[in-house]
Design a protein around this motif. Structure first.
Motif, PDB file in Angstrom:
ATOM      1  N   GLY A 168       5.828  13.221   8.154  1.00 36.87           N
ATOM      2  CA  GLY A 168       4.598  13.733   8.748  1.00 36.87           C
ATOM      3  C   GLY A 168       3.350  13.307   7.996  1.00 36.87           C
ATOM      4  O   GLY A 168       2.373  12.837   8.595  1.00 36.87           O
ATOM      5  N   GLN A 169       3.366  13.447   6.676  1.00 33.66           N
ATOM      6  CA  GLN A 169       2.171  13.113   5.901  1.00 33.66           C
ATOM      7  C   GLN A 169       1.920  11.607   5.872  1.00 33.66           C
ATOM      8  O   GLN A 169       0.772  11.178   5.774  1.00 33.66           O
ATOM      9  CB  GLN A 169       2.293  13.679   4.492  1.00 33.66           C
ATOM     10  CG  GLN A 169       2.253  15.211   4.448  1.00 33.66           C
ATOM     11  CD  GLN A 169       2.202  15.746   3.032  1.00 33.66           C
ATOM     12  OE1 GLN A 169       1.394  15.289   2.212  1.00 33.66           O
ATOM     13  NE2 GLN A 169       3.059  16.710   2.735  1.00 33.66           N
ATOM     14  N   LEU A 170       2.968  10.789   5.951  1.00 32.78           N
ATOM     15  CA  LEU A 170       2.750   9.343   6.007  1.00 32.78           C
ATOM     16  C   LEU A 170       2.058   8.926   7.304  1.00 32.78           C
ATOM     17  O   LEU A 170       1.464   7.855   7.377  1.00 32.78           O
ATOM     18  CB  LEU A 170       4.086   8.604   5.875  1.00 32.78           C
ATOM     19  CG  LEU A 170       4.718   8.593   4.475  1.00 32.78           C
ATOM     20  CD1 LEU A 170       6.056   7.871   4.491  1.00 32.78           C
ATOM     21  CD2 LEU A 170       3.800   7.959   3.440  1.00 32.78           C
ATOM     22  N   THR A 171       2.114   9.774   8.324  1.00 30.55           N
ATOM     23  CA  THR A 171       1.439   9.481   9.588  1.00 30.55           C
ATOM     24  C   THR A 171       0.225  10.361   9.820  1.00 30.55           C
ATOM     25  O   THR A 171      -0.270  10.449  10.943  1.00 30.55           O
ATOM     26  CB  THR A 171       2.427   9.644  10.754  1.00 30.55           C
ATOM     27  OG1 THR A 171       2.997  10.969  10.723  1.00 30.55           O
ATOM     28  CG2 THR A 171       3.540   8.621  10.660  1.00 30.55           C
ATOM     29  N   GLY A 172      -0.230  11.070   8.747  1.00 30.80           N
ATOM     30  CA  GLY A 172      -1.482  11.806   8.842  1.00 30.80           C
ATOM     31  C   GLY A 172      -1.373  13.291   9.061  1.00 30.80           C
ATOM     32  O   GLY A 172      -2.399  13.971   9.187  1.00 30.80           O
ATOM     33  N   ALA A 173      -0.194  13.863   9.121  1.00 32.65           N
ATOM     34  CA  ALA A 173      -0.041  15.301   9.331  1.00 32.65           C
ATOM     35  C   ALA A 173      -0.392  16.063   8.060  1.00 32.65           C
ATOM     36  O   ALA A 173      -0.263  15.536   6.947  1.00 32.65           O
ATOM     37  CB  ALA A 173       1.394  15.620   9.754  1.00 32.65           C
ATOM     38  N   PRO A 195       0.825  -1.218   0.000  1.00 34.46           N
ATOM     39  CA  PRO A 195       0.000   0.000   0.000  1.00 34.46           C
ATOM     40  C   PRO A 195       0.852   1.259   0.000  1.00 34.46           C
ATOM     41  O   PRO A 195       1.948   1.280   0.563  1.00 34.46           O
ATOM     42  CB  PRO A 195      -0.804  -0.125   1.293  1.00 34.46           C
ATOM     43  CG  PRO A 195      -0.002  -1.034   2.159  1.00 34.46           C
ATOM     44  CD  PRO A 195       0.667  -2.004   1.240  1.00 34.46           C
ATOM     45  N   THR A 196       0.334   2.300  -0.636  1.00 34.45           N
ATOM     46  CA  THR A 196       1.052   3.575  -0.712  1.00 34.45           C
ATOM     47  C   THR A 196       0.198   4.694  -0.134  1.00 34.45           C
ATOM     48  O   THR A 196      -1.023   4.586  -0.039  1.00 34.45           O
ATOM     49  CB  THR A 196       1.424   3.920  -2.164  1.00 34.45           C
ATOM     50  OG1 THR A 196       0.225   4.038  -2.945  1.00 34.45           O
ATOM     51  CG2 THR A 196       2.327   2.847  -2.766  1.00 34.45           C
ATOM     52  N   VAL A 197       0.865   5.781   0.229  1.00 31.51           N
ATOM     53  CA  VAL A 197       0.217   7.000   0.710  1.00 31.51           C
ATOM     54  C   VAL A 197       0.707   8.139  -0.165  1.00 31.51           C
ATOM     55  O   VAL A 197       1.911   8.260  -0.430  1.00 31.51           O
ATOM     56  CB  VAL A 197       0.542   7.276   2.190  1.00 31.51           C
ATOM     57  CG1 VAL A 197      -0.046   8.607   2.626  1.00 31.51           C
ATOM     58  CG2 VAL A 197       0.019   6.155   3.075  1.00 31.51           C
ATOM     59  N   THR A 198      -0.229   8.964  -0.622  1.00 30.59           N
ATOM     60  CA  THR A 198       0.148  10.098  -1.472  1.00 30.59           C
ATOM     61  C   THR A 198       0.576  11.274  -0.603  1.00 30.59           C
ATOM     62  O   THR A 198      -0.169  11.729   0.261  1.00 30.59           O
ATOM     63  CB  THR A 198      -1.023  10.518  -2.366  1.00 30.59           C
ATOM     64  OG1 THR A 198      -1.364   9.427  -3.231  1.00 30.59           O
ATOM     65  CG2 THR A 198      -0.641  11.720  -3.219  1.00 30.59           C
ATOM     66  N   VAL A 199       1.778  11.750  -0.830  1.00 33.34           N
ATOM     67  CA  VAL A 199       2.345  12.875  -0.102  1.00 33.34           C
ATOM     68  C   VAL A 199       2.348  14.094  -1.022  1.00 33.34           C
ATOM     69  O   VAL A 199       2.840  14.020  -2.155  1.00 33.34           O
ATOM     70  CB  VAL A 199       3.776  12.561   0.377  1.00 33.34           C
ATOM     71  CG1 VAL A 199       4.431  13.796   0.980  1.00 33.34           C
ATOM     72  CG2 VAL A 199       3.757  11.418   1.383  1.00 33.34           C
ATOM     73  N   ALA A 200       1.777  15.198  -0.564  1.00 33.41           N
ATOM     74  CA  ALA A 200       1.728  16.439  -1.349  1.00 33.41           C
ATOM     75  C   ALA A 200       2.946  17.296  -1.013  1.00 33.41           C
ATOM     76  O   ALA A 200       3.115  17.725   0.134  1.00 33.41           O
ATOM     77  CB  ALA A 200       0.443  17.200  -1.049  1.00 33.41           C
ATOM     78  N   LEU A 201       3.791  17.517  -1.987  1.00 32.32           N
ATOM     79  CA  LEU A 201       4.966  18.373  -1.835  1.00 32.32           C
ATOM     80  C   LEU A 201       4.742  19.607  -2.701  1.00 32.32           C
ATOM     81  O   LEU A 201       4.870  19.552  -3.921  1.00 32.32           O
ATOM     82  CB  LEU A 201       6.229  17.629  -2.247  1.00 32.32           C
ATOM     83  CG  LEU A 201       6.551  16.364  -1.437  1.00 32.32           C
ATOM     84  CD1 LEU A 201       7.753  15.644  -2.014  1.00 32.32           C
ATOM     85  CD2 LEU A 201       6.780  16.695   0.027  1.00 32.32           C
TER      86      LEU A 201
END
Length: 874
Positions: free
Chosen positions: A274-279, A146-152
């Motif tokens: 941070g974003q991988l853990t919901g920030a 599974p992947t998580v989309t991180v907005a940079l």
């Protein structure tokens, strides 16, 4: 180290240790004995690069197989990590890593990768002659699980490439150091986790960037990262910070990260973790204090921007060589731009400061600690004729598209105020995301005031331009910031023209909303003159018409006059379907014009916009005119200040040096002064003083006091205390209410190398004596009241003997006073500094003082230094 395969093509195996690359090259050289030398050498090179990738990234057993058929060479390099895909890098010439696959692409006839059955094999073929096979491409491996989309958001790609190259080089050197003697002190498991995370970031970022427009200055990326990668990002952050520390100590053959690269790296890794853990996401441009917060600053470095700048600017690479210089800087130094490009920056630095510059520049590269970046530093520059030009140096860094760092320095003369350091918070109004232009249009009938019935978009525009006009007093910077707002909110591009004191028209700014569009220097600067008969919209506005709406823009071939031709040439270059040309007025006088242009036909300027634009430009006019008046006043004060700085006398057996540095925070010229001259009896007069106030009036009062003191000193031979008492009486009569501090001294050199100093002080700080051995003491006798308080107050004179080769320093309070600390702290700091430079040449001694204390001074600095010794004979 390798073991041969039992059957088939010659093969070699090895553990993942750094020595494997050399062993693999030796194996290939032996296996290809008898093959054409150029093919064998190329195969050896590429094999070494691929085995290095296995050691660093896969960290499994490496196997190499070599086969030769019909003169063609095939090499297969395998590892046991098929899930770890390849990440080809862009071919940046300054990169210290990432060249392996690029070399394969460049030198191999064909290449590829196969993954499966627990093995990943990278292969290449070398053919002695055509025909060549079809073009090869690398296989990509998507993230597993599974992947998580991180907005940079707002990623400056040049800075990203620079950061990636720096940290990959640091990790490579860390791997080598750890594998040899462990001096770097990192645990192998931590280094492995950091290497894995680095590889993952490079792979995921490469895939995301391929989906974006690569020529944009900034990228807003949606990057898919494996969900389980969250703990690895902080681990990589810690290892890289440790690597910077070890690099600073010289434990790694790598340079530590420069400040902007380190700040960006922290932001990137913190966003991923941070974003991988919901920030929530935070854009790079919104990070407090982060370098580079506006689209212009985020754009890659471009030499044309330096050449087009009106501010004297020089750019140098990390080899300390000049790579770009504009005409203003070259003219300031008495040279031509082409004479400077390619020269070492030290060619422009006085000889006595070159070692210091080289040491500071080397220290920046070796430690990553920026002591002068982003600060206004007073230093002398070397003119072509040998003169020293006092300037303030403001150095910032920018990243080039290939990832290397460029050091961009702006020069301003020290008798003019330094341009304030750009604060990213000033540009909050420029943080609009890229995309189609959405321009405000008036939808209601405007009243006479224009604003009361405007749409909220217009009200916001009024507020933003007002803010842009109040964030700096510098005229050019104020106009630039105003144009930035207009091109983001009202027009696709705009031009600002100002009329100077002599009636000449100067185009001071051309701004475009797309930061990729560059404006060459030929479109800036002096414009053709305007006469009563000159046709065209711009000439009409400069004569008092307008604002004028232009909806039918002719081609340059139909220009009516030289000025109209210049205007239409710019429109042809940047595009335009409609425009508004508005006058800048103050006190019924037109002192300039704004040209605002929309390029697309979908939303042209209309008649309904004119009243609101007129009101908007009226406010802009007040802001620009205030900056013009401020600049003009300061220019006059600067000329006065220059005229009041005396030439020091040439005295046998005495060395004299002086410096004057205006405040780095104030735009006014003050009442600080120094003076020195020889009396008929042989004494040398030394004077330092400070008139209360910090404006043109203070400068005039200082001039009056200085001239009176000169006359009194020459009129009769008296002790210093008596001279100051007469000065106090004269000042009380001619300038009642004015106060000043002053120290008056007479110096006479003795035959034994000493100097007898007689002096008296009127409320002024005590001189500082520093011996050649570094002992320091303040000469605090002979103190009295300020000039202007009590003209009948008796004043004493005292005598001190200065040892041979000692240094006497007279100074004003701007040198030592700092907000939030006591005067004693400042005086103690000054003693420590002069003790450390006691043996330096007198010019170096003074320059070190201004470099050390000038950047943070809230007040002007005047200093006068004397040293017993051989004077400057012609």
């Amino acid at each position: 180290m390798g073991t041969p395969a039992p059957a088939g093509a010659p093969s070699w195996r090895s553990a993942p240790v750094p020595e494997s690359a050399a062993s693999a090259r030796h194996f290939v050289r032996s296996a290809l004995d008898g093959v054409a030398p150029d093919l064998a050498a190329t195969a050896e090179l590429l094999t070494g690069e691929l085995v290095t990738n296995v050691v660093i990234h896969a960290r499994t057993e490496a196997e190499v197989r070599v086969a030769v058929a019909e003169g063609r060479v095939q090499v297969r390099v395998s590892d046991r990590r098929p899930e770890r895909g390849l990440v080809p890098h862009d071919r940046h010439p300054y990169a210290s890593t990432g060249r392996g696959l690029a070399l394969v692409e460049e030198l191999a006839t064909s290449y590829g990768v196969h993954s499966g059955d627990g093995v990943k094999t990278v292969w290449f073929e070398l053919w002695p002659e055509p025909p060549a096979p079809p073009a090869s491409v690398w296989e990509t491996v998507p993230p597993v699980g599974p992947t998580v989309t991180v907005a940079l958001n707002d990623v400056p790609y040049a800075l990203y490439w620079a950061a990636q190259q720096q940290w990959e080089g640091a990790l490579r050197e860390l791997t080598l150091a750890t594998s040899t003697d462990g001096r770097a002190g990192v645990r192998p498991e931590d280094l492995a986790a950091a290497q894995d995370m680095s590889h993952m970031i490079c792979a995921c970022m490469t895939a995301a960037v391929e989906q974006e427009t690569p020529d944009s200055s900034t990228l807003s990326l949606l990057v898919a990262f494996p969900a389980q990668a969250a703990p690895a990002a902080p681990a990589l952050r810690r290892v890289l910070d440790d690597a910077d520390g070890w690099a600073q100590q010289g434990s790694l053959l790598a340079l530590p990260a420069l400040p902007q690269i380190r700040a960006f790296r922290h932001w990137l890794l913190d966003q991923i973790a941070g974003q991988l853990t919901g920030a929530p996401a935070m854009a790079w441009t919104l990070v407090p204090g982060a370098p580079g917060a506006t689209p212009t600053e985020l754009a890659p470095w471009d030499a044309s921007e330096v050449e087009a700048s009106n501010v004297p600017t020089i750019a140098a690479d990390d080899g300390n060589r000049i790579v770009a210089v504009n005409k203003s800087a070259a003219s300031l130094l008495g040279r031509q731009p082409h004479e400077l490009v390619g020269q070492r920056l030290t060619e422009l630095i006085p000889g006595h400061l070159r070692k210091r510059h080289t040491a500071a520049f080397t220290s920046l590269l070796l430690t990553g600690e920026a002591r002068i970046l982003g600060r206004s530093i007073p230093v002398p520059a070397l003119h072509r004729d040998g003169r020293l030009i006092p300037v303030r140096l403001f150095v910032q860094t920018q990243e080039a598209v290939d990832g290397h760092t460029v050091f961009v320095a702006q020069l301003t003369t020290t008798t003019a105020p330094a341009a304030p350091a750009h604060d990213p918070r000033d540009d909050l109004y420029t943080r609009s995301s890229p995309g189609p232009v959405r321009l405000p249009t008036a939808t209601k009938k405007a009243t006479r005031s224009g604003v009361e019935q405007a749409d909220p978009e217009w009200l916001s525009l009024f507020a933003d331009t007002g803010r842009a006009m109040t964030t700096t007093l510098d005229l050019d910077e104020r106009v630039r910031r105003m144009c930035d707002v207009l091109t983001r909110r009202l027009a696709d591009w705009c031009a600002a023209d100002l009329v100077d004191e002599h009636g000449r028209i100067q185009r001071v700014c051309v701004a475009h909303r797309d930061p990729r569009v560059t404006i060459s220097a030929e479109h800036l600067g002096r414009l053709p003159a305007v006469s009563d008969a000159t046709p065209g919209a711009l000439p009409r506005v400069l004569r008092g018409a307008g604002p004028l709406l232009v909806t039918d823009i002719p081609p340059p071939s139909e220009a009516r006059g030289d000025l109209d031709a210049r205007q239409l040439e710019l429109v042809e270059l940047l595009g335009g379907s409609s425009a508004v040309v508005a006058p800048l007025r103050a006190d019924q006088e037109v002192f300039g014009a704004l040209t605002m242009v929309r390029v697309q036909d979908e939303q042209p300027f209309a008649k309904e916009d004119i009243l609101l634009i007129a009101e908007l430009v009226r406010g802009i006019s007040f802001g620009v005119d205030n900056a013009r008046l401020h600049q003009r006043t300061h220019s006059h004060a600067e000329e006065l200040q220059r005229a009041l700085l005396p030439d020091l006398p040439r005295v046998d057996d005495l060395e004299l040096a002086a410096r004057y540095v205006p405040s780095s925070t104030s735009a006014q010229v003050g009442g600080d002064w120094y003076d020195s001259f020889s009396l008929p009896g042989g004494d040398t007069v030394l004077i330092i003083g400070d008139v209360s106030g910090h404006d043109l009036q203070a400068a005039v009062a200082m001039s009056t006091l200085r001239n009176m003191l000169r006359g009194l000193a020459v009129d009769r031979s008296e002790p210093p205390g008596d001279v100051l008492r007469r000065l106090d009486r004269a000042s009380h009569t001619l300038s009642p209410g004015a106060t000043a501090t002053c120290l008056y001294a007479l110096a006479r050199a003795g035959a034994d190398g000493t100097v007898d100093l007689r002096y008296s002080a009127a409320g002024h700080l005590p001189p500082l004596l520093t011996t050649r051995e570094g002992d320091t003491r303040y000469l605090d006798a002979g103190r009295g009241l300020l000039i202007g308080l009590d003209p009948d107050h008796p004043r004493s004179s005292v005598t001190d003997r200065l040892p041979p080769r000692s240094t006497l320093l007279l100074y004003t309070d701007g040198l030592i006073e700092r907000r939030g600390e006591s005067l004693d702290e400042g005086m103690a700091r000054l003693r420590r500094h002069t003790a450390a430079t006691a043996r330096a040449p007198l010019d170096v001694f003074c320059d070190e003082l201004t470099i050390k204390f000038g950047p943070d001074a809230a007040d002007d600095i005047a200093l006068l230094a004397l040293r017993p010794g051989p004077g400057p004979h012609p």
